[in-house]
Design a protein around this motif. Structure first.
Motif, PDB file in Angstrom:
ATOM      1  N   ILE A  40     -26.490  42.896 -20.836  1.00  0.00           N
ATOM      2  CA  ILE A  40     -26.068  43.734 -21.948  1.00  0.00           C
ATOM      3  C   ILE A  40     -24.654  43.312 -22.339  1.00  0.00           C
ATOM      4  N   PRO A  41     -24.477  42.649 -23.450  1.00  0.00           N
ATOM      5  CA  PRO A  41     -23.161  42.143 -23.840  1.00  0.00           C
ATOM      6  C   PRO A  41     -22.104  43.247 -23.869  1.00  0.00           C
ATOM      7  N   GLY A  42     -20.952  42.953 -23.283  1.00  0.00           N
ATOM      8  CA  GLY A  42     -19.841  43.887 -23.297  1.00  0.00           C
ATOM      9  C   GLY A  42     -19.865  44.942 -22.224  1.00  0.00           C
ATOM     10  N   VAL A  43     -20.910  44.964 -21.382  1.00  0.00           N
ATOM     11  CA  VAL A  43     -21.013  45.965 -20.314  1.00  0.00           C
ATOM     12  C   VAL A  43     -20.969  45.260 -18.966  1.00  0.00           C
ATOM     13  N   GLN A  44     -20.104  45.710 -18.083  1.00  0.00           N
ATOM     14  CA  GLN A  44     -20.019  45.144 -16.746  1.00  0.00           C
ATOM     15  C   GLN A  44     -19.893  46.264 -15.724  1.00  0.00           C
ATOM     16  N   ALA A  45     -20.285  45.965 -14.498  1.00  0.00           N
ATOM     17  CA  ALA A  45     -20.181  46.934 -13.411  1.00  0.00           C
ATOM     18  C   ALA A  45     -18.845  46.742 -12.708  1.00  0.00           C
ATOM     19  N   VAL A  46     -18.083  47.819 -12.589  1.00  0.00           N
ATOM     20  CA  VAL A  46     -16.782  47.779 -11.934  1.00  0.00           C
ATOM     21  C   VAL A  46     -16.748  48.886 -10.867  1.00  0.00           C
ATOM     22  N   PRO A  47     -16.387  48.532  -9.605  1.00  0.00           N
ATOM     23  CA  PRO A  47     -15.998  47.201  -9.151  1.00  0.00           C
ATOM     24  C   PRO A  47     -17.206  46.304  -8.886  1.00  0.00           C
ATOM     25  N   ARG A  48     -16.966  45.009  -8.983  1.00  0.00           N
ATOM     26  CA  ARG A  48     -17.973  44.014  -8.614  1.00  0.00           C
ATOM     27  C   ARG A  48     -17.424  43.211  -7.442  1.00  0.00           C
ATOM     28  N   ALA A  49     -18.173  43.148  -6.365  1.00  0.00           N
ATOM     29  CA  ALA A  49     -17.717  42.444  -5.171  1.00  0.00           C
ATOM     30  C   ALA A  49     -17.701  40.936  -5.401  1.00  0.00           C
ATOM     31  N   GLU A  50     -16.961  40.223  -4.561  1.00  0.00           N
ATOM     32  CA  GLU A  50     -16.867  38.772  -4.691  1.00  0.00           C
ATOM     33  C   GLU A  50     -18.222  38.106  -4.524  1.00  0.00           C
ATOM     34  N   GLN A  51     -19.046  38.632  -3.626  1.00  0.00           N
ATOM     35  CA  GLN A  51     -20.386  38.097  -3.418  1.00  0.00           C
ATOM     36  C   GLN A  51     -21.411  39.145  -3.860  1.00  0.00           C
ATOM     37  N   PRO A  52     -22.452  38.737  -4.605  1.00  0.00           N
ATOM     38  CA  PRO A  52     -23.465  39.712  -5.036  1.00  0.00           C
ATOM     39  C   PRO A  52     -24.154  40.362  -3.842  1.00  0.00           C
ATOM     40  N   VAL A  53     -24.457  41.628  -3.978  1.00  0.00           N
ATOM     41  CA  VAL A  53     -25.234  42.331  -2.956  1.00  0.00           C
ATOM     42  C   VAL A  53     -26.660  41.775  -2.985  1.00  0.00           C
ATOM     43  N   PRO A  54     -27.207  41.331  -1.847  1.00  0.00           N
ATOM     44  CA  PRO A  54     -28.571  40.814  -1.855  1.00  0.00           C
ATOM     45  C   PRO A  54     -29.592  41.903  -2.153  1.00  0.00           C
ATOM     46  N   LEU A  55     -30.555  41.572  -3.005  1.00  0.00           N
ATOM     47  CA  LEU A  55     -31.601  42.512  -3.386  1.00  0.00           C
ATOM     48  C   LEU A  55     -32.874  42.238  -2.593  1.00  0.00           C
ATOM     49  N   TYR A  56     -33.624  43.296  -2.349  1.00  0.00           N
ATOM     50  CA  TYR A  56     -34.924  43.237  -1.694  1.00  0.00           C
ATOM     51  C   TYR A  56     -35.882  44.096  -2.511  1.00  0.00           C
ATOM     52  N   VAL A  57     -37.095  43.632  -2.716  1.00  0.00           N
ATOM     53  CA  VAL A  57     -38.105  44.446  -3.378  1.00  0.00           C
ATOM     54  C   VAL A  57     -38.951  45.118  -2.310  1.00  0.00           C
ATOM     55  N   LEU A  58     -39.070  46.441  -2.404  1.00  0.00           N
ATOM     56  CA  LEU A  58     -39.888  47.211  -1.475  1.00  0.00           C
ATOM     57  C   LEU A  58     -41.224  47.531  -2.121  1.00  0.00           C
ATOM     58  N   GLY A  59     -42.249  47.656  -1.297  1.00  0.00           N
ATOM     59  CA  GLY A  59     -43.545  47.999  -1.867  1.00  0.00           C
ATOM     60  C   GLY A  59     -44.579  48.308  -0.816  1.00  0.00           C
ATOM     61  N   SER A  60     -45.712  48.822  -1.296  1.00  0.00           N
ATOM     62  CA  SER A  60     -46.866  49.067  -0.434  1.00  0.00           C
ATOM     63  C   SER A  60     -48.144  48.671  -1.166  1.00  0.00           C
ATOM     64  N   SER A  61     -47.972  47.803  -2.180  1.00  0.00           N
ATOM     65  CA  SER A  61     -49.119  47.367  -2.977  1.00  0.00           C
ATOM     66  C   SER A  61     -48.873  45.935  -3.446  1.00  0.00           C
ATOM     67  N   LEU A  62     -49.828  45.403  -4.189  1.00  0.00           N
ATOM     68  CA  LEU A  62     -49.691  44.026  -4.681  1.00  0.00           C
ATOM     69  C   LEU A  62     -48.643  43.911  -5.777  1.00  0.00           C
ATOM     70  N   PHE A  63     -48.343  45.008  -6.473  1.00  0.00           N
ATOM     71  CA  PHE A  63     -47.355  44.944  -7.546  1.00  0.00           C
ATOM     72  C   PHE A  63     -46.005  44.460  -7.033  1.00  0.00           C
ATOM     73  N   GLY A  64     -45.517  45.079  -5.968  1.00  0.00           N
ATOM     74  CA  GLY A  64     -44.231  44.687  -5.413  1.00  0.00           C
ATOM     75  C   GLY A  64     -44.236  43.261  -4.912  1.00  0.00           C
ATOM     76  N   ALA A  65     -45.349  42.851  -4.313  1.00  0.00           N
ATOM     77  CA  ALA A  65     -45.463  41.486  -3.811  1.00  0.00           C
ATOM     78  C   ALA A  65     -45.359  40.477  -4.951  1.00  0.00           C
ATOM     79  N   GLN A  66     -46.051  40.758  -6.036  1.00  0.00           N
ATOM     80  CA  GLN A  66     -46.033  39.853  -7.187  1.00  0.00           C
ATOM     81  C   GLN A  66     -44.653  39.797  -7.826  1.00  0.00           C
ATOM     82  N   LEU A  67     -43.998  40.949  -7.942  1.00  0.00           N
ATOM     83  CA  LEU A  67     -42.672  40.975  -8.556  1.00  0.00           C
ATOM     84  C   LEU A  67     -41.650  40.246  -7.686  1.00  0.00           C
TER      85      LEU A  67
END
Length: 333
Positions: free
Chosen positions: A148-175
């Protein structure tokens, strides 16, 4: 490579205790997991549940992080459709800034509540439909590449927080496979699609800037004790309490006896509830180690996140200690 071991802290509020007691117990459990060599501790977002204290998940993570030293801490998970991606980016950017290299962010698309509570959360009933786009928006904020141009998250850490996708179906696995993110399957309470979801994830995985190869975390219940009989007794007590809480909803003042709970568990409806926790390691350290090793191989998991269900904090700590020592001995052999 040895299977990594982690902890899912369900932050229970026991009968006769307070949420403050639960938070102190979470610190005790996290310290035990840290000492036992666990990789991470995760907390889940639930709302309007009188027996679970982790509704303000990011606050709980910060509190436990301030009382531990090295173990990773995170959400398993944040139910992203309940929130704006920008707010979550700000919360976890703050956590990563305060505790660099120790924060995870697991994401789910379920409400973590009932329909009435979802309405109180101001949750749009169609919010889950935009979950993939919301994950990308959140990822952009955390990496300093906002969509989104002009919008940023503050504060932003030096290293990105690692993301994990959680699920209990095939949808999460595919995503997770499409986005090149680690995938955590909730097999500790929704086991049915575990093997198929992992197969889909591994066979369709596309590498990303965060992750070059598939990475699977599988949930499993654990009750380890110094003797087999003690572990079985703890399991019986813990699962009776779980069943009692489940069937007592809407029955104010009704106190089901152990005999009534056992009769329900023997019924078809009870069997269906019991099947939700079919992946449970119970017994001595050796018995638990053997079960977890077989489960990791069967599920093709790179990491096991363990939910320890003994009712007392002391017994859960002991279960963590015994499990960690048993798995460490196997890795060193």
């Amino acid at each position: 490579m040895p299977t990594k071991l982690s902890l899912l802290d369900l932050a229970p509020i026991a009968a006769g205790q307070t949420a403050r007691d639960s938070f102190e117990a979470s610190v005790t459990l996290a310290r035990a997991a840290e000492a036992a060599g666990f990789e991470r501790v995760w907390y889940a977002e639930h709302h309007n549940m009188a027996t679970i204290a982790s509704s303000a998940t990011s606050v709980v993570i910060g509190y436990v992080a301030a009382h531990t030293s090295t173990i990773r801490l995170g959400a398993g998970g944040i139910m992203l459709p309940n929130h704006s991606p920008l707010v979550i980016a700000e919360q976890f950017g703050t956590l990563e800034t305060l505790f660099p290299g120790r924060i995870d962010l697991g994401l789910g698309r379920a409400p973590g509540s009932d329909q009435l509570t979802a309405r109180a959360l101001r949750r749009d009933h169609t919010a889950a439909d935009t979950f993939p786009q919301d994950v990308l928006e959140l990822q952009g904020y955390l990496a300093g590449r906002s969509v989104i141009p002009g919008v940023q998250a503050v504060p932003r850490a030096e290293q990105p927080v690692p993301l994990y996708v959680l699920g209990s179906s095939l949808f999460g696995a595919q995503l997770a496979a499409k986005l090149g993110l680690p995938y955590a399957f909730a097999s500790h309470f929704a086991p049915d699609a575990l093997h198929e979801a992992v197969r889909v994830y591994r066979t369709t995985f596309e590498p990303s800037a965060q992750l070059a190869e598939p990475y699977v975390i599988a949930g499993v219940n654990v009750i380890a004790a110094d003797s087999h009989d003690e572990a079985v007794a703890q399991k019986t007590s813990a699962y009776r309490a779980r069943t009692r809480a489940f069937i007592s909803r809407g029955s104010v003042g009704r106190n089901y006896t152990d005999a009534e709970i056992d009769a329900f568990l023997a019924s078809p409806g009870g069997q269906q509830l019991a099947q939700m926790t079919r992946y449970t390691a119970v017994g001595t350290p050796d018995e638990v180690r053997d079960y977890l090793a077989e489960f990791a191989e069967s599920s093709q998991a790179d990491e096991l996140i363990t939910a320890h269900h003994a009712q007392s904090v002391q017994d859960r700590v002991r279960s963590i200690e015994l499990t960690g020592a048993a798995m460490a001995a196997t890795a060193a052999a």
